[in-house]
Every structure is written in structure tokens, then in C-alpha cells.
Design a protein around this motif. Sequence first.
Motif, PDB file in Angstrom:
ATOM      1  N   LEU A   1       0.788  -1.160  -0.102  1.00 58.86           N
ATOM      2  CA  LEU A   1      -0.112   0.028  -0.087  1.00 58.86           C
ATOM      3  C   LEU A   1       0.803   1.323  -0.085  1.00 58.86           C
ATOM      4  O   LEU A   1       0.554   2.280  -0.539  1.00 58.86           O
ATOM      5  CB  LEU A   1      -1.128   0.158   1.221  1.00 58.86           C
ATOM      6  CG  LEU A   1      -2.100   0.975   1.141  1.00 58.86           C
ATOM      7  CD1 LEU A   1      -2.836   0.806  -0.066  1.00 58.86           C
ATOM      8  CD2 LEU A   1      -2.826   0.980   2.506  1.00 58.86           C
ATOM      9  N   LEU A   2       2.130   1.251   0.586  1.00 60.69           N
ATOM     10  CA  LEU A   2       2.741   2.518   0.719  1.00 60.69           C
ATOM     11  C   LEU A   2       3.992   2.456  -0.479  1.00 60.69           C
ATOM     12  O   LEU A   2       4.806   3.263  -0.473  1.00 60.69           O
ATOM     13  CB  LEU A   2       3.800   2.508   2.051  1.00 60.69           C
ATOM     14  CG  LEU A   2       2.680   2.527   3.358  1.00 60.69           C
ATOM     15  CD1 LEU A   2       3.877   2.479   4.732  1.00 60.69           C
ATOM     16  CD2 LEU A   2       1.604   3.429   3.198  1.00 60.69           C
ATOM     17  N   ARG A   3       3.705   1.763  -1.245  1.00 61.78           N
ATOM     18  CA  ARG A   3       4.739   1.549  -2.367  1.00 61.78           C
ATOM     19  C   ARG A   3       5.996   1.627  -2.361  1.00 61.78           C
ATOM     20  O   ARG A   3       6.913   2.353  -2.745  1.00 61.78           O
ATOM     21  CB  ARG A   3       4.303   2.697  -3.444  1.00 61.78           C
ATOM     22  CG  ARG A   3       2.957   2.858  -4.027  1.00 61.78           C
ATOM     23  CD  ARG A   3       2.488   1.689  -4.958  1.00 61.78           C
ATOM     24  NE  ARG A   3       1.314   1.611  -5.291  1.00 61.78           N
ATOM     25  CZ  ARG A   3       0.153   0.866  -4.938  1.00 61.78           C
ATOM     26  NH1 ARG A   3       0.215   0.037  -3.813  1.00 61.78           N
ATOM     27  NH2 ARG A   3      -1.237   1.039  -5.559  1.00 61.78           N
ATOM     28  N   ILE A   4       6.272   0.583  -1.417  1.00 59.87           N
ATOM     29  CA  ILE A   4       7.933   0.609  -0.889  1.00 59.87           C
ATOM     30  C   ILE A   4       8.717  -0.165  -1.952  1.00 59.87           C
ATOM     31  O   ILE A   4       8.375  -1.089  -2.653  1.00 59.87           O
ATOM     32  CB  ILE A   4       7.903  -0.288   0.297  1.00 59.87           C
ATOM     33  CG1 ILE A   4       6.963  -0.050   1.516  1.00 59.87           C
ATOM     34  CG2 ILE A   4       9.361  -0.703   0.710  1.00 59.87           C
ATOM     35  CD1 ILE A   4       7.536   1.640   1.941  1.00 59.87           C
ATOM     36  N   ARG A   5       9.903   0.373  -2.267  1.00 59.03           N
ATOM     37  CA  ARG A   5      10.699  -0.096  -3.328  1.00 59.03           C
ATOM     38  C   ARG A   5      11.679  -1.246  -3.056  1.00 59.03           C
ATOM     39  O   ARG A   5      11.665  -1.590  -1.966  1.00 59.03           O
ATOM     40  CB  ARG A   5      11.716   0.964  -3.559  1.00 59.03           C
ATOM     41  CG  ARG A   5      11.040   2.419  -4.090  1.00 59.03           C
ATOM     42  CD  ARG A   5      10.089   2.344  -5.272  1.00 59.03           C
ATOM     43  NE  ARG A   5       9.807   3.655  -5.552  1.00 59.03           N
ATOM     44  CZ  ARG A   5      10.328   4.497  -6.305  1.00 59.03           C
ATOM     45  NH1 ARG A   5      11.763   4.192  -7.110  1.00 59.03           N
ATOM     46  NH2 ARG A   5       9.877   5.765  -6.800  1.00 59.03           N
ATOM     47  N   ASP A   6      11.777  -1.828  -3.903  1.00 63.43           N
ATOM     48  CA  ASP A   6      12.529  -3.235  -3.821  1.00 63.43           C
ATOM     49  C   ASP A   6      14.043  -3.141  -3.207  1.00 63.43           C
ATOM     50  O   ASP A   6      14.163  -4.131  -2.481  1.00 63.43           O
ATOM     51  CB  ASP A   6      12.814  -3.765  -5.485  1.00 63.43           C
ATOM     52  CG  ASP A   6      11.619  -3.733  -6.342  1.00 63.43           C
ATOM     53  OD1 ASP A   6      10.596  -4.334  -5.686  1.00 63.43           O
ATOM     54  OD2 ASP A   6      11.770  -4.051  -7.555  1.00 63.43           O
ATOM     55  N   ARG A   7      14.589  -2.105  -3.424  1.00 61.90           N
ATOM     56  CA  ARG A   7      15.848  -1.692  -2.783  1.00 61.90           C
ATOM     57  C   ARG A   7      15.918  -0.660  -1.833  1.00 61.90           C
ATOM     58  O   ARG A   7      16.892  -0.268  -1.574  1.00 61.90           O
ATOM     59  CB  ARG A   7      17.012  -1.577  -3.685  1.00 61.90           C
ATOM     60  CG  ARG A   7      17.337  -2.834  -4.659  1.00 61.90           C
ATOM     61  CD  ARG A   7      18.476  -2.782  -5.663  1.00 61.90           C
ATOM     62  NE  ARG A   7      18.410  -1.689  -6.496  1.00 61.90           N
ATOM     63  CZ  ARG A   7      17.725  -1.475  -7.756  1.00 61.90           C
ATOM     64  NH1 ARG A   7      17.153  -2.726  -8.216  1.00 61.90           N
ATOM     65  NH2 ARG A   7      17.792  -0.619  -8.483  1.00 61.90           N
ATOM     66  N   LEU A   8      14.686  -0.219  -1.324  1.00 66.43           N
ATOM     67  CA  LEU A   8      14.823   0.794  -0.088  1.00 66.43           C
ATOM     68  C   LEU A   8      15.367   0.560   1.083  1.00 66.43           C
ATOM     69  O   LEU A   8      14.835  -0.529   1.638  1.00 66.43           O
ATOM     70  CB  LEU A   8      13.269   1.365  -0.075  1.00 66.43           C
ATOM     71  CG  LEU A   8      12.966   2.142   0.899  1.00 66.43           C
ATOM     72  CD1 LEU A   8      13.275   3.648   0.590  1.00 66.43           C
ATOM     73  CD2 LEU A   8      11.192   2.453   1.284  1.00 66.43           C
ATOM     74  N   ASP A   9      16.238   1.157   1.465  1.00 62.77           N
ATOM     75  CA  ASP A   9      16.891   1.242   2.742  1.00 62.77           C
ATOM     76  C   ASP A   9      15.580   1.550   3.666  1.00 62.77           C
ATOM     77  O   ASP A   9      15.312   2.683   3.766  1.00 62.77           O
ATOM     78  CB  ASP A   9      17.852   2.279   2.945  1.00 62.77           C
ATOM     79  CG  ASP A   9      18.603   2.036   4.384  1.00 62.77           C
ATOM     80  OD1 ASP A   9      18.018   1.561   5.110  1.00 62.77           O
ATOM     81  OD2 ASP A   9      19.849   2.736   4.249  1.00 62.77           O
TER      82      ASP A   9
ATOM     83  N   GLN B   1       7.415   9.233  -3.092  1.00 56.19           N
ATOM     84  CA  GLN B   1       7.892   9.290  -1.689  1.00 56.19           C
ATOM     85  C   GLN B   1       7.323   8.070  -0.813  1.00 56.19           C
ATOM     86  O   GLN B   1       6.250   8.276  -0.016  1.00 56.19           O
ATOM     87  CB  GLN B   1       7.388  10.613  -1.149  1.00 56.19           C
ATOM     88  CG  GLN B   1       5.736  10.699  -1.464  1.00 56.19           C
ATOM     89  CD  GLN B   1       5.247  12.052  -0.734  1.00 56.19           C
ATOM     90  OE1 GLN B   1       5.730  12.835  -0.183  1.00 56.19           O
ATOM     91  NE2 GLN B   1       3.969  11.998  -0.677  1.00 56.19           N
ATOM     92  N   PRO B   2       7.934   7.045  -1.118  1.00 56.08           N
ATOM     93  CA  PRO B   2       7.417   5.622  -0.502  1.00 56.08           C
ATOM     94  C   PRO B   2       7.457   5.699   1.122  1.00 56.08           C
ATOM     95  O   PRO B   2       8.424   6.344   1.587  1.00 56.08           O
ATOM     96  CB  PRO B   2       8.289   4.601  -1.071  1.00 56.08           C
ATOM     97  CG  PRO B   2       9.252   5.133  -1.591  1.00 56.08           C
ATOM     98  CD  PRO B   2       9.042   6.706  -1.889  1.00 56.08           C
ATOM     99  N   GLY B   3       6.174   5.257   1.696  1.00 54.49           N
ATOM    100  CA  GLY B   3       6.307   5.439   2.980  1.00 54.49           C
ATOM    101  C   GLY B   3       6.313   6.542   3.689  1.00 54.49           C
ATOM    102  O   GLY B   3       6.377   6.835   5.212  1.00 54.49           O
ATOM    103  N   THR B   4       6.121   7.846   3.123  1.00 52.66           N
ATOM    104  CA  THR B   4       5.806   9.031   3.670  1.00 52.66           C
ATOM    105  C   THR B   4       4.590   9.783   3.698  1.00 52.66           C
ATOM    106  O   THR B   4       3.877   9.758   2.539  1.00 52.66           O
ATOM    107  CB  THR B   4       6.979   9.953   3.149  1.00 52.66           C
ATOM    108  OG1 THR B   4       8.226   9.278   3.068  1.00 52.66           O
ATOM    109  CG2 THR B   4       6.969  11.364   3.667  1.00 52.66           C
ATOM    110  N   LYS B   5       3.973  10.143   4.671  1.00 52.98           N
ATOM    111  CA  LYS B   5       2.762  10.892   4.871  1.00 52.98           C
ATOM    112  C   LYS B   5       2.857  12.360   4.619  1.00 52.98           C
ATOM    113  O   LYS B   5       3.613  13.141   5.405  1.00 52.98           O
ATOM    114  CB  LYS B   5       1.956  10.588   6.137  1.00 52.98           C
ATOM    115  CG  LYS B   5       0.674  11.286   6.346  1.00 52.98           C
ATOM    116  CD  LYS B   5       0.111  10.941   7.757  1.00 52.98           C
ATOM    117  CE  LYS B   5      -1.237  11.938   7.801  1.00 52.98           C
ATOM    118  NZ  LYS B   5      -1.921  11.763   9.143  1.00 52.98           N
ATOM    119  N   THR B   6       2.380  12.719   3.441  1.00 53.06           N
ATOM    120  CA  THR B   6       2.214  14.301   3.284  1.00 53.06           C
ATOM    121  C   THR B   6       0.827  14.593   2.771  1.00 53.06           C
ATOM    122  O   THR B   6       0.415  14.017   1.697  1.00 53.06           O
ATOM    123  CB  THR B   6       3.277  14.605   1.842  1.00 53.06           C
ATOM    124  OG1 THR B   6       4.846  14.139   2.457  1.00 53.06           O
ATOM    125  CG2 THR B   6       3.506  16.145   2.053  1.00 53.06           C
TER     126      THR B   6
END
Length: 392
Positions: free
Chosen positions: A11-19, A113-118
Motif C-alpha cells: 500500500l505504501l509503494r515500498i521500493r525493491d531496494r529501499l533502505d 515518496q514511499p512510506g511518507t505521509k504528506t
Amino acid sequence: FNYTVTADDNLLRIRDRLDPNFIPDPRIRDLISQGKLADISNRMTGGVIFEKEISRQRLSADLSWTYTKFERFHEMNNDLKNFRGNWNWFLGNKLEGNMGASYVQSLMPFIFQPGTKTIRTEQTQFINAAWRFHPSWSLNGEYTRYDLNTDSTQQRMRFLSRTEDRFEAGIDYITAGKNTVGVLFRNIHGDFTAPVLLPDGTPVLQSNGLPVDNGYDQKEALTRINWVVSPKSRFLWTGGWVERKNNSFPQRDFSGFNARMIYHWQPTDKIGLTINGWRQTGSPQNLTAGFSLNTGVSVVPSWNITQKVKLEGDFSYETRKFDRFSILTDPILAIGRHNTLRNTTLRLVYSPYHGLQLSTSIYHSDLKTDSPLGGFNANGVTANLQYVYGQR
């Protein structure tokens, strides 16, 4: 009243190689580290739609409130308000237009902006007019003021805030069959109201030592066509030359061809097909401070199975190409130079009686990119109930 429940495996569109350290919220960061990306959201909207005719004048307004709750990522819960108002005015038999304003709050999409609330607030005021000075000719013009503000609590996203002044003027030739062919001239002046900052809070500087200014001036000379090809099909076109000059980094200036085409075909009472194609410069959904060259196509078929049941599809493919300065204009966003977005949706709609609509859909969305954070894959299902009381 509208209620929508969505279940999504990313749901938060987290990327494959996101730290995970890229995520500002510690609890969400911990969940992502555990691979827990799926969530369910519940969205409830209530509002009032107003429409009134006074003589030839037409007034309309739409006021709504929306609350969205996330089951796992409850830090993303939000409470939003929206308002739109319009006056469709007439003066004599040859002059008419619209004047209105809107105030829209929304949660910015997670694509870049994966995982960030704006939370963003968009305010628009506009006035336009069309003068039918001859049975076959019409002059038209429009002015629009657009303001975008991001949530003040998200200081790192403030650089996206901007204002735009848009001026348009055109002339249309109107055929006996009410088809139109015309030209349109547009000027857009954009100002960014907050400085561009690095993650540590220091301003981004140009080679001459001055702060980066993402403002721009864009001029467009376009042709436009609205043509009923046959009783079963319609063709719409807007396209021409676009020139964009940026206040910083003249290497990013753009001069070239932009266009959007829409073809709608209704071969039978039950089957419809809409095809969209576009090649445009811009910032999709205002997710970046820079601009990209966006090229894509979408296909939207529909099938009225019965008078109360409808099956719809929505299939789109788009490439978004950013210049090499995106890291300087968007220093904290996960933007690659070459991005490909694919979306597929299949929706079933049931309208048992006037005012009530039930629908369910399944969808897939993915991003392929050369960003160091990688792309994403997401699959989901939604169920929706909408009820409108009153006559329109």
C-alpha cells in the motif's frame, strides 16, 4: 455518502531496494524491515452537492469530508476536506463562461515518496469566457490561479509548494454539426515558495553560488479539435509547440511537441471503448519540483451487461523521463531518470436503483526505474458503496 475498503499488498509503494532508514517514522520503518507491506484502508466520505438554476444562470457546489483509516500503518490516517463551487454565467445570447474556486486536501501518492505521509492542499480560482461573435466563430479566454501547499509538519517536502498563474486565449471555428477546430495560446508562470534543501537542511546551490530556483515560464501554441466522427464515435485532440524556460539550470529548458488525443467509440448500446494517448511535459500529480517528459497510452473498455450491471477496464502504460538535474531539484525523492508505470484495473459496477451504486475492482500497478531504490509491484482489491440522495 461513499465508503471504500482497499486491500493492497504494498500500500505504501515500498521500493525493491529501499533502505528502511529512508522512512521517517520509526514504527513504519520497523514494519518494513520485517517485510510487512500489506495493509487495508477504509475510506468514508460524506458531503452535499448543490445545483440551482436562476433564470439562465447555473450555480453548483460540492462540499465533502473524508476520513481514511489504515489498519496496519495507522500513522497514515487522515481527515480531509474538499470544496468546489462554480457559476456558469450567461450574458445575452453571445457571451458565457464560468467562474469558480476549489479547495482540495489529499494525501500525496506514494509513487515517489514511499512510506511518507504528506498532506497537500490545492486551491484554485478561475474565470473564463467565450464570445460567439459569429455563428461559426468563438473567441475564448481563461485565467487560473493555482496554489499548492504541503503539510507544514513535513518540512522536507515543503520545496514542492508552488503557485501558478495560467493565462489562455483562443479562437474556435464551429461547423454546422457543432464540431470545433481551433487554436489555443497558453502561458504558465510558476513560482516555488520554499527553498530546495538537502536532507541535512542546507540549501541546494547553483554553480554561481545562488540558491536553486525551481520557478519556470512555459509558453504553448496548440491546436485543438472536438469532432463527432460518426454517431458512434468522437475524437478530441490538443497538441502543438511547448517551450519551457527554467529559472535555474537552463540546460533543463524544453522546446518541443506536446499532444493529447482521446478517441471514444460506442459501437453498440452495450459496448464502449476509449483510447487515450499523450506526449506531454509536466509534473504528474505535482509529485516533483522538476518536470518530466511523459509519454503514454491508456485503453478503457466498458460493457453494459444489463441495465444495472457494468464491467469496466482501465489499462495504462506511461514512461516518465527526467533530466539529469532531478537530484538537485528533488534531493530527497526517489526519482530515476527513466521510469515506466503500468496499471491494470478491472471493475464491476452494480446500480440496483437510482442513487445507489455498488462496485468492486481488482488492480495491478508496477514501476520499473533506474532509481537506486528500485521499483515496486503492487496488487489490490477494492469494494465501494456510494449513495446519493436527491435528484440531479
